[in-house]
Design an enzyme around this catalytic site. Sequence first.
Site, PDB file in Angstrom:
ATOM      1  N   ASP A  81       8.907   1.550  -5.947  1.00  0.00           N
ATOM      2  CA  ASP A  81       8.141   2.755  -5.591  1.00  0.00           C
ATOM      3  C   ASP A  81       8.042   3.723  -6.535  1.00  0.00           C
ATOM      4  OD1 ASP A  81       7.164   5.122  -4.164  1.00  0.00           O
ATOM      5  OD2 ASP A  81       8.501   4.730  -2.418  1.00  0.00           O
ATOM      6  N   HIS A  82       6.639   4.088  -7.008  1.00  0.00           N
ATOM      7  CA  HIS A  82       6.423   5.002  -8.251  1.00  0.00           C
ATOM      8  C   HIS A  82       6.681   6.219  -8.109  1.00  0.00           C
ATOM      9  CE1 HIS A  82       5.299   5.704 -12.217  1.00  0.00           C
ATOM     10  NE2 HIS A  82       4.161   4.826 -12.388  1.00  0.00           N
TER      11      HIS A  82
END
Length: 483
Positions: free
Chosen positions: A455-456
């Site tokens: 999850d950036h």
Amino acid sequence: MGQLLEIRVPDIGDFDEVEVVEILVAKGDRVELEDPLVSIESDKATMEIPSTASGVVAELQVAEGDRVSEGSLLVVIETSAESPAESPEASDAPVEADEQAGIPPTSTADAAKPDPESEAAGGAAESGAVAETPRPAPRRAERTLSAAAANPVPDRTGHVHASPLVRRYARELGVPLQETRGSGAFGRVLVDDLKRQVRDRFAGRADTSVDGGARGTAGGIPPIPAVDHAAFGPVREEKLTRIQKVSGPNLQRSWLNVPHVTQHEDADMTELERFRRDSREAAEARDLKLSPLLFVMKAVCVALKEFPALRASLAPEADRLLIKEYFHLGVAVDTDQGLVVPVVRDVDRKGIFELAAEVAELAERARARKLAADDLRGACFTISSLGGIGGTAFTPIVNAPEVAILGLSKTRVRPVWEGPSPLDSPPVESAPEAESLAPGRFVPRLVLPMSLSYDHRVVDGAVAVRFTSRLSQLLSNPVQLLL
Ligand code: CAO
């Protein structure tokens, strides 16, 4: 040069020292009559102060956080030479009721009328002179900020009419105001319009946005068009399993909510595979099988201890991380009913044989549909191993609210160069010199391809690649797993 017109805080009832919460224009901006300039907020309500003339913002006299009272100078507008300094209605319409406050706006007829003397003074001012904004006539003493309202005016600049609270609410919901059909006067967007748009989008109805849904349906995503497949040949129907019906929406939710990035990395498993082969008998004596997955689980725990972001979840308010200090790993299991992800607890505290027994037992129960709800909860990270089947790389979907998942593909023999760097070799045309260099060679190594999706919002690319590099290092030098 046009004349300079001061925009001041109008009569705002009994309020003093209200806060400037938003500056809606910048110096040099072109504004039209009634365009909102500044938002102020008391403890009761929020309102926008509109421009009383068309022109260009020459000076901003306040900043966000400043406190202002009736008469405080806010903005100086240089009016267009040809345009009137102000409109009679404009000076009367400085205040907009906040729909959130639930108080209906009062009519313009109810609002105070401009002072004709001031208006005349403004209009007669010399070019470049600073004209006082005509002060609105005093309002009824009992009139409060929340009730001080005027009719919104039609949009002339593409600006969407909505109160600051509606704007804030729209931001929180992630609803683009420009795409919301306003049901208020002159298309003003109200809280109910936002709610309706969200409701309709969730229900799959497309039509409440200003584009009539032309840009998309639920969540703005165009639906996949229905096709009559039978028109092209025989078609057989097969029902989705119960697991597929549950996991499908979960995967979709994750895919849509989480900005995914996948980082690929190889690990040289040769030494580990040798150890695994040498341990086979010992494992079989316990009626166990040691697969590469188990060693990866141990290496993941070591790396997770060093990189806490990878075992975090984003708090629901998205303003902080919740970092889990336990090392429970989800393990994706392929069953004939679909994918399930049971959780192995405290992997960091368990030995390889114990893990082998537990993974085998969980996989067996998953395939027999005997997992309990608790078996599926509480992981801080997930591993999805397709290595027993094949593949060279894939992009696993993060099992939200976890923030990372590691995909394993099939370990294969790969040639790995051992020797001096190619940069140290002489150019091909001076081949005889090569004989004086230490000889290099390609050696066959067992290489495991790993794919980390993350999850950036939570994990930066640099952190992710450090994590996968560390994993690769740990698996290539398994002795480090003992440290
Ligand atoms: N490379 C090469 N061989 C591998 C390997 C890898 N990365 N991983 C496992 N293998 C081998 C094993 O050693 C085993 O070989 P032997 O039978 O010769 O000992 C064989 O492949 C089968 O292993 P396995 O898959 O049964 O065991 P596992 O511990 O590796 O995995 C489990 C267990 C439950 C994770 C696995 O059975 C499974 O269900 N995997 C699918 C997960 C999945 O569907 N993920 C997709 C999610 S996205 O849709």
